[in-house]
Design an enzyme around this catalytic site. Structure first.
Site, PDB file in Angstrom:
ATOM      1  N   ALA A  45      -3.348  -1.521  13.219  1.00 44.67           N
ATOM      2  CA  ALA A  45      -3.934   0.131  13.044  1.00 44.67           C
ATOM      3  C   ALA A  45      -2.831   0.510  11.723  1.00 44.67           C
ATOM      4  O   ALA A  45      -4.082   1.104  11.157  1.00 44.67           O
ATOM      5  CB  ALA A  45      -2.860   0.130  13.674  1.00 44.67           C
ATOM      6  N   ASN A  46      -1.418  -0.211  11.446  1.00 48.50           N
ATOM      7  CA  ASN A  46      -1.315   0.427   9.664  1.00 48.50           C
ATOM      8  C   ASN A  46      -2.352  -0.286   8.774  1.00 48.50           C
ATOM      9  O   ASN A  46      -2.290   0.822   8.134  1.00 48.50           O
ATOM     10  CB  ASN A  46       0.267  -0.750   9.580  1.00 48.50           C
ATOM     11  CG  ASN A  46       1.685  -0.271  10.533  1.00 48.50           C
ATOM     12  OD1 ASN A  46       1.516   0.896  11.292  1.00 48.50           O
ATOM     13  ND2 ASN A  46       2.095  -0.945  10.694  1.00 48.50           N
ATOM     14  N   GLY A 222       7.769  -9.884  -2.969  1.00 50.54           N
ATOM     15  CA  GLY A 222       8.633  -8.284  -2.706  1.00 50.54           C
ATOM     16  C   GLY A 222       9.086  -7.813  -3.981  1.00 50.54           C
ATOM     17  O   GLY A 222       8.127  -7.584  -4.744  1.00 50.54           O
ATOM     18  N   ALA A 223       9.746  -8.102  -4.664  1.00 52.85           N
ATOM     19  CA  ALA A 223      10.963  -7.333  -5.860  1.00 52.85           C
ATOM     20  C   ALA A 223       9.900  -8.129  -7.284  1.00 52.85           C
ATOM     21  O   ALA A 223       9.194  -7.299  -8.463  1.00 52.85           O
ATOM     22  CB  ALA A 223      11.801  -7.021  -5.933  1.00 52.85           C
ATOM     23  N   GLY A 225       6.937  -9.095  -7.138  1.00 51.88           N
ATOM     24  CA  GLY A 225       5.157  -8.750  -7.110  1.00 51.88           C
ATOM     25  C   GLY A 225       4.945  -9.705  -6.384  1.00 51.88           C
ATOM     26  O   GLY A 225       5.121 -10.255  -5.374  1.00 51.88           O
ATOM     27  N   THR A 249       8.528  -0.623   5.925  1.00 51.80           N
ATOM     28  CA  THR A 249       8.277  -0.996   7.117  1.00 51.80           C
ATOM     29  C   THR A 249       6.690  -1.290   6.825  1.00 51.80           C
ATOM     30  O   THR A 249       5.843  -2.180   6.875  1.00 51.80           O
ATOM     31  CB  THR A 249       8.021  -0.342   8.171  1.00 51.80           C
ATOM     32  OG1 THR A 249       9.452  -0.520   8.249  1.00 51.80           O
ATOM     33  CG2 THR A 249       7.497  -0.813   9.304  1.00 51.80           C
ATOM     34  N   GLY A 252       3.773  -4.281   3.367  1.00 55.52           N
ATOM     35  CA  GLY A 252       2.827  -5.748   3.415  1.00 55.52           C
ATOM     36  C   GLY A 252       1.524  -5.251   4.211  1.00 55.52           C
ATOM     37  O   GLY A 252       0.806  -5.434   3.937  1.00 55.52           O
ATOM     38  N   ASP A 253       1.535  -4.386   4.902  1.00 54.54           N
ATOM     39  CA  ASP A 253       0.331  -4.108   5.545  1.00 54.54           C
ATOM     40  C   ASP A 253      -0.423  -2.911   4.684  1.00 54.54           C
ATOM     41  O   ASP A 253      -1.735  -2.868   4.739  1.00 54.54           O
ATOM     42  CB  ASP A 253       0.415  -2.866   6.877  1.00 54.54           C
ATOM     43  CG  ASP A 253       0.945  -3.644   7.362  1.00 54.54           C
ATOM     44  OD1 ASP A 253       0.501  -4.966   8.229  1.00 54.54           O
ATOM     45  OD2 ASP A 253       1.835  -3.152   8.881  1.00 54.54           O
ATOM     46  N   GLY A 288       7.737   5.934   7.276  1.00 54.06           N
ATOM     47  CA  GLY A 288       6.386   5.568   8.488  1.00 54.06           C
ATOM     48  C   GLY A 288       5.271   4.604   7.806  1.00 54.06           C
ATOM     49  O   GLY A 288       5.078   5.098   6.965  1.00 54.06           O
TER      50      GLY A 288
END
Length: 305
Positions: A45-46, A222-223, A225, A249, A252-253, A288
Site C-alpha cells: 500500500a505504501n 542508506g546515507a 545513496g 519508515t 524504501g517504499d 508516516g
C-alpha cells in the site's frame, strides 16, 4: 517522466501502530512512550500511494480483514485515486498490523500479516486483465512467496516489467529470480540473496544476483545513496541527498515506487535511480510512510544537495 505510467502493485496492506519514544526498551523492560499514531501502511500500500502521488495510474492487488482497520486502509487508498476493487476483504481474518517503535527518526518494526496471508494465486488470475494493462508490476515479500512468484510469472508471460523489492529479506528461489526484471534490495538484503559476506565487494554481490537470473539490480545504501547494475553490465552509483530526517519508515517504499514509475515512463535505469533517490529523500522528512510520500511536483521542485 516521459509519459503517465500504469503501475500495478501486488502486496500488503497494514495498519501501522507507531509509538514514539526517547529510547527502545531492553528485553523485559517497560519504557514510557511519548505519542501513538495509527497510520495506514504495508509495503504494498505504501508503494501504491507513492506511485499514485507521482502521477501513475495505480492499481492495488491485495487483501484486508473484515474489520475497521481494513475499511480505513481502503478509504486511504481511494483518497489517493488508487483502484481498490482489486483488494479483497477476507471474512474471519484481521487486517495486517505493523507495530513500529520510532526513536529519533529510526525505527524497529514487527509485522503480523493477518489478511495479507490470504492473497493467493487465485487473486492474480482474477485480475490478469489489470496486469495486462500495466507498464510495470511492483512486488514485495509481505504476502505469500508462492503468490509473489506466480504474480511475477504471470506478469512476464504478458510481457510486463517486473520490479521486486525483496523485503522482508528471505532466501528466494531461482525460479522467481528468473522472472524479475529489476530487483531493489537494501544492502543487507543484497548480501543475503547473493550469499555473500556483508561488507564484501558490492558490484560482485550484484553480479551474483544477475547470475541467478535477475536482469537489473539496484541496491539502496542508506546515507551512501544507491548503486545500480544494468542488464548490459553497466555499473554506477547515485549519491544520497541531505535532508532533515523525521521518519525513515517509508524510505524504501518511496524509492521502489519512484524507480518503478520512472522506468515505466521510459526513463533509463540511471535516471530512474536518480529520480527514486529524490523521492526517498523527500519521504523521510515527514511522519508516516504514506503521509510522507511526495507528489511529482514536489520532486520536481526539490533542490538537490
Amino acid at each position: 517522466m516521459n509519459k503517465i505510467p500504469n503501475v500495478v502493485v501486488i502486496g500488503s496492506l497494514n495498519m501501522d501502530i507507531v509509538v514514539e519514544a526517547d529510547r527502545p526498551p531492553q528485553m523485559g523492560e517497560t519504557v514510557a512512550g511519548n505519542r501513538v499514531h495509527f497510520i495506514p501502511g504495508g509495503k504494498g500500500a505504501n508503494q501504491a500511494v507513492a506511485a499514485a502521488r507521482l502521477g501513475a495510474r495505480t492499481t492495488m492487488i491485495g487483501a484486508v480483514g473484515c474489520d475497521p482497520f481494513g475499511k480505513e486502509l481502503l478509504e486511504a487508498l481511494r483518497r489517493e485515486g488508487i483502484e481498490t476493487d482489486t483488494v479483497k476483504t477476507v471474512a474471519g481474518a484481521h487486517t495486517g498490523v505493523a507495530s513500529i517503535l520510532l526513536v529519533e527518526g529510526d525505527n524497529q518494526i514487527i509485522v503480523v500479516d493477518g489478511a495479507n496471508g490470504h492473497c493467493t494465486r487465485e487473486d492474480i488470475d482474477l485480475h490478469r486483465k489489470k496486469i495486462a494493462q500495466a507498464d510495470a508490476v511492483l512486488l514485495q515479500l509481505e504476502i505469500p512467496l508462492e503468490t509473489v512468484q506466480y504474480a511475477a510469472e504471470t506478469a512476464k508471460r504478458q510481457g510486463k516489467t517486473v520490479v521486486l523489492n525483496p523485503a522482508p529479506a528471505r532466501p528466494l528461489p531461482d525460479e522467481l529470480l528468473r522472472h524479475v526484471d529489476v530487483m531493489i534490495p537494501n544492502e543487507s538484503e543484497l548480501y543475503l540473496l547473493a550469499e555473500a559476506d556483508e561488507g564484501s565487494d558490492l558490484e560482485t554481490a550484484m553480479r551474483r544476483l544477475q547470475d541467478k537470473g535477475v536482469r537489473t539490480v539496484v541496491a539502496t545504501l542508506g546515507a551512501r545513496g544507491a548503486a545500480y547494475l544494468t542488464a548490459d553490465g553497466a555499473f554506477g552509483t547515485v549519491p544520497s541527498h541531505k535532508v532533515e530526517v523525521v521518519d525513515t519508515t517509508g524510505a524504501g517504499d518511496a524509492f521502489n515506487a519512484g524507480f518503478a514509475c520512472a522506468l515505466a515512463s521510459g526513463e533509463p535505469v540511471a535516471e530512474a535511480v536518480g529520480f527514486a533517490s529524490k523521492v526517498a529523500a523527500l519521504a523521510v522528512t515527514r511522519l508516516g510512510a504514506q503521509a510522507g510520500m511526495p507528489t511529482l511536483a514536489q520532486v520536481g521542485e526539490f533542490n538537490v544537495e
